[in-house]
Design a protein around this motif. Structure first.
Motif, PDB file in Angstrom:
ATOM      1  N   LYS A 275      27.803  29.309 -24.807  1.00  0.00           N
ATOM      2  CA  LYS A 275      27.009  28.627 -23.785  1.00  0.00           C
ATOM      3  C   LYS A 275      26.730  27.192 -24.225  1.00  0.00           C
ATOM      4  N   ARG A 276      26.966  26.242 -23.353  1.00  0.00           N
ATOM      5  CA  ARG A 276      26.762  24.850 -23.721  1.00  0.00           C
ATOM      6  C   ARG A 276      25.725  24.198 -22.825  1.00  0.00           C
ATOM      7  N   ILE A 277      25.057  23.211 -23.354  1.00  0.00           N
ATOM      8  CA  ILE A 277      23.992  22.543 -22.638  1.00  0.00           C
ATOM      9  C   ILE A 277      24.552  21.781 -21.437  1.00  0.00           C
ATOM     10  N   ASP A 278      23.801  21.771 -20.365  1.00  0.00           N
ATOM     11  CA  ASP A 278      24.200  21.054 -19.164  1.00  0.00           C
ATOM     12  C   ASP A 278      24.179  19.552 -19.430  1.00  0.00           C
ATOM     13  N   LEU A 279      25.108  18.833 -18.804  1.00  0.00           N
ATOM     14  CA  LEU A 279      25.199  17.387 -19.000  1.00  0.00           C
ATOM     15  C   LEU A 279      23.889  16.676 -18.668  1.00  0.00           C
ATOM     16  N   GLU A 280      23.263  17.092 -17.594  1.00  0.00           N
ATOM     17  CA  GLU A 280      22.024  16.436 -17.175  1.00  0.00           C
ATOM     18  C   GLU A 280      20.926  16.632 -18.217  1.00  0.00           C
ATOM     19  N   LYS A 281      20.831  17.853 -18.774  1.00  0.00           N
ATOM     20  CA  LYS A 281      19.815  18.119 -19.792  1.00  0.00           C
ATOM     21  C   LYS A 281      20.083  17.324 -21.065  1.00  0.00           C
ATOM     22  N   LEU A 282      21.373  17.244 -21.420  1.00  0.00           N
ATOM     23  CA  LEU A 282      21.738  16.449 -22.590  1.00  0.00           C
ATOM     24  C   LEU A 282      21.333  14.987 -22.385  1.00  0.00           C
ATOM     25  N   ALA A 283      21.659  14.455 -21.216  1.00  0.00           N
ATOM     26  CA  ALA A 283      21.351  13.052 -20.925  1.00  0.00           C
ATOM     27  C   ALA A 283      19.841  12.801 -20.954  1.00  0.00           C
ATOM     28  N   GLU A 284      19.061  13.749 -20.426  1.00  0.00           N
ATOM     29  CA  GLU A 284      17.602  13.609 -20.443  1.00  0.00           C
ATOM     30  C   GLU A 284      17.076  13.531 -21.870  1.00  0.00           C
ATOM     31  N   LYS A 285      17.622  14.369 -22.754  1.00  0.00           N
ATOM     32  CA  LYS A 285      17.184  14.361 -24.149  1.00  0.00           C
ATOM     33  C   LYS A 285      17.529  13.040 -24.829  1.00  0.00           C
ATOM     34  N   ILE A 286      18.720  12.531 -24.558  1.00  0.00           N
ATOM     35  CA  ILE A 286      19.134  11.257 -25.148  1.00  0.00           C
ATOM     36  C   ILE A 286      18.257  10.126 -24.616  1.00  0.00           C
ATOM     37  N   CYS A 287      17.968  10.160 -23.313  1.00  0.00           N
ATOM     38  CA  CYS A 287      17.105   9.132 -22.717  1.00  0.00           C
ATOM     39  C   CYS A 287      15.724   9.133 -23.364  1.00  0.00           C
ATOM     40  N   ASN A 288      15.199  10.312 -23.620  1.00  0.00           N
ATOM     41  CA  ASN A 288      13.890  10.403 -24.278  1.00  0.00           C
ATOM     42  C   ASN A 288      13.938   9.801 -25.675  1.00  0.00           C
ATOM     43  N   LYS A 289      15.040  10.032 -26.377  1.00  0.00           N
ATOM     44  CA  LYS A 289      15.201   9.482 -27.719  1.00  0.00           C
ATOM     45  C   LYS A 289      15.212   7.953 -27.704  1.00  0.00           C
ATOM     46  N   PHE A 290      15.851   7.384 -26.688  1.00  0.00           N
ATOM     47  CA  PHE A 290      15.996   5.924 -26.607  1.00  0.00           C
ATOM     48  C   PHE A 290      14.920   5.269 -25.733  1.00  0.00           C
ATOM     49  N   ASP A 291      14.047   6.109 -25.164  1.00  0.00           N
ATOM     50  CA  ASP A 291      12.965   5.615 -24.315  1.00  0.00           C
ATOM     51  C   ASP A 291      13.495   4.792 -23.134  1.00  0.00           C
ATOM     52  N   ILE A 292      14.493   5.357 -22.454  1.00  0.00           N
ATOM     53  CA  ILE A 292      15.025   4.753 -21.238  1.00  0.00           C
ATOM     54  C   ILE A 292      15.034   5.808 -20.137  1.00  0.00           C
ATOM     55  N   SER A 293      15.201   5.387 -18.895  1.00  0.00           N
ATOM     56  CA  SER A 293      15.212   6.327 -17.772  1.00  0.00           C
ATOM     57  C   SER A 293      16.628   6.787 -17.473  1.00  0.00           C
ATOM     58  N   MET A 294      16.728   7.913 -16.787  1.00  0.00           N
ATOM     59  CA  MET A 294      18.036   8.431 -16.367  1.00  0.00           C
ATOM     60  C   MET A 294      18.705   7.444 -15.416  1.00  0.00           C
ATOM     61  N   ASN A 295      17.917   6.839 -14.545  1.00  0.00           N
ATOM     62  CA  ASN A 295      18.485   5.869 -13.599  1.00  0.00           C
ATOM     63  C   ASN A 295      19.134   4.703 -14.330  1.00  0.00           C
ATOM     64  N   GLU A 296      18.493   4.240 -15.406  1.00  0.00           N
ATOM     65  CA  GLU A 296      19.040   3.124 -16.164  1.00  0.00           C
ATOM     66  C   GLU A 296      20.315   3.541 -16.888  1.00  0.00           C
TER      67      GLU A 296
END
Length: 358
Positions: A275-296
């Protein structure tokens, strides 16, 4: 020599032989799964379950695009239905791969949709879902299941109303709406001679009303692998007698044949993952790490921190999780070549990001 980057602007680095080699190394070749004559049940949903059809103009636009593809000999259309936040298609590929057909259908629709409703950004939830179907066993069932969606969702109140609705292929099969591009003759031929076939088809559909939702027809009742083809092959290698996958609807022998038809290069490129993480969830985690929004992240911004975040998402998704470059590019709103450049370049330090894959 004119040099272009992935967005068409001039840049310092030209496209090299190494770059093109990387494309073939990273991107698996199309397997025979997407060869002409394969029956697919295709589903597409709005992002965050939002509506993708707000009015009749939207629905007509989508149907017109489907018509153009059918008349262009890209697909045979057997069944379809449009609901507020998702759609179903039952189509057979002809002269084009399914991926090419769906890209043309959905990209054009989203562009017009955004113009009509003065919006921008993604409309559909990741990529469409496609299930390869065993035609001789499931075609009748799928035609019925897909067309009854309008009734199950209470968008139409009765079978008589469904017979007249222009938002599914059922009305064409009943002769109430003329759609020359829909292959009604083939479907109706499965229900007897010309004199009785429409009556027999309607009786068959009516019997299906009591069956309710059919999870087994969309993969929910099968043994499913969230890792895609990789897990199917792993099951075969472990000697599993009943091989199933969320991308296949059919008896075990049919599934076995589809899997065995994958060419060797495609097999070598598949990741043996669970089972692998969904792309959207992965992107959200990365955005939180870099303190940027998904839209950006998905906006094409050239801020250094956003470029870095996009690089990490691409590397983790393609190299570690086995997503295709096309999947990642579509999600991020960039070109395929952009993602290919990223994952064929210098590997970033991923140590502190690996735990995000869990």
């Amino acid at each position: 020599m004119v040099k272009f980057c992935d967005r068409g602007r001039s840049c310092r680095k030209p496209l090299t032989i190494k770059y093109f080699y990387a494309i073939f190394k990273i991107m698996p070749r199309l397997a025979r799964l997407d060869a002409p004559g394969v029956l697919h049940h295709v589903m597409g949903r709005g992002i965050e379950q939002n509506e993708i059809f707000l009015n009749n103009e939207d629905r007509k636009d989508f149907i017109k695009r489907l018509e153009i593809l059918a008349l262009d000999n890209a697909i045979d259309v057997y069944a379809w239905t449009l609901l507020p936040n998702h759609f179903h298609l039952l189509i057979k590929t002809k002269e084009r791969p399914l991926s090419s057909t769906m890209r043309k259908l959905l990209t054009g629709y989203v562009v017009n949709y955004n113009k009509r409703h003065m919006r921008h950004g993604h409309l559909f939830q990741n990529r469409y879902k496609s299930i390869v179907c065993q035609e001789d066993v499931y075609l009748n069932e799928l035609v019925r299941y897909i067309h009854l969606n309008l009734l199950r969702a209470k968008i139409v109140k009765s079978l008589n109303k469904l017979n007249l609705s222009p938002w599914s292929g059922h009305s064409a099969l009943m002769g109430k709406v003329k759609r020359n591009w829909q292959n009604t003759d083939y479907v109706l031929s499965l229900f007897g001679n010309k004199r009785n076939r429409r009556k027999n088809y309607l009786a068959y559909v009516e019997k299906g009303i009591k069956k309710g939702h059919r999870p087994e027809l969309v993969g929910g009742g099968l043994i499913r692998s969230m890792g895609g083809w990789s897990e199917v092959i792993a099951l075969r290698e472990r000697g599993d007698k009943n091989v199933y996958d969320q991308r296949i609807l059919g008896e075990s022998d049919f599934v076995e044949k589809i899997v065995s038809d994958l060419d060797e290069m495609a097999k070598r490129n598949l990741k043996r993952l669970g089972k692998r993480i969904d792309l959207e969830k992965l992107a959200e985690k990365i955005c939180n790490k870099f303190d940027i929004s998904m839209n950006e992240l998905c906006s094409g911004s050239r801020r250094k921190i956003v470029i870095k975040a996009r690089q990490i998402v691409s590397w983790l998704a393609v190299r570690e999780l086995g997503y295709t470059g096309a999947d990642v590019a579509y999600f991020l709103g960039v070109t395929n070549s952009c993602v290919t450049r990223i994952v064929s370049g210098t590997k970033p330090d991923l140590k502190k990001f690996m735990k995000l894959l869990r």
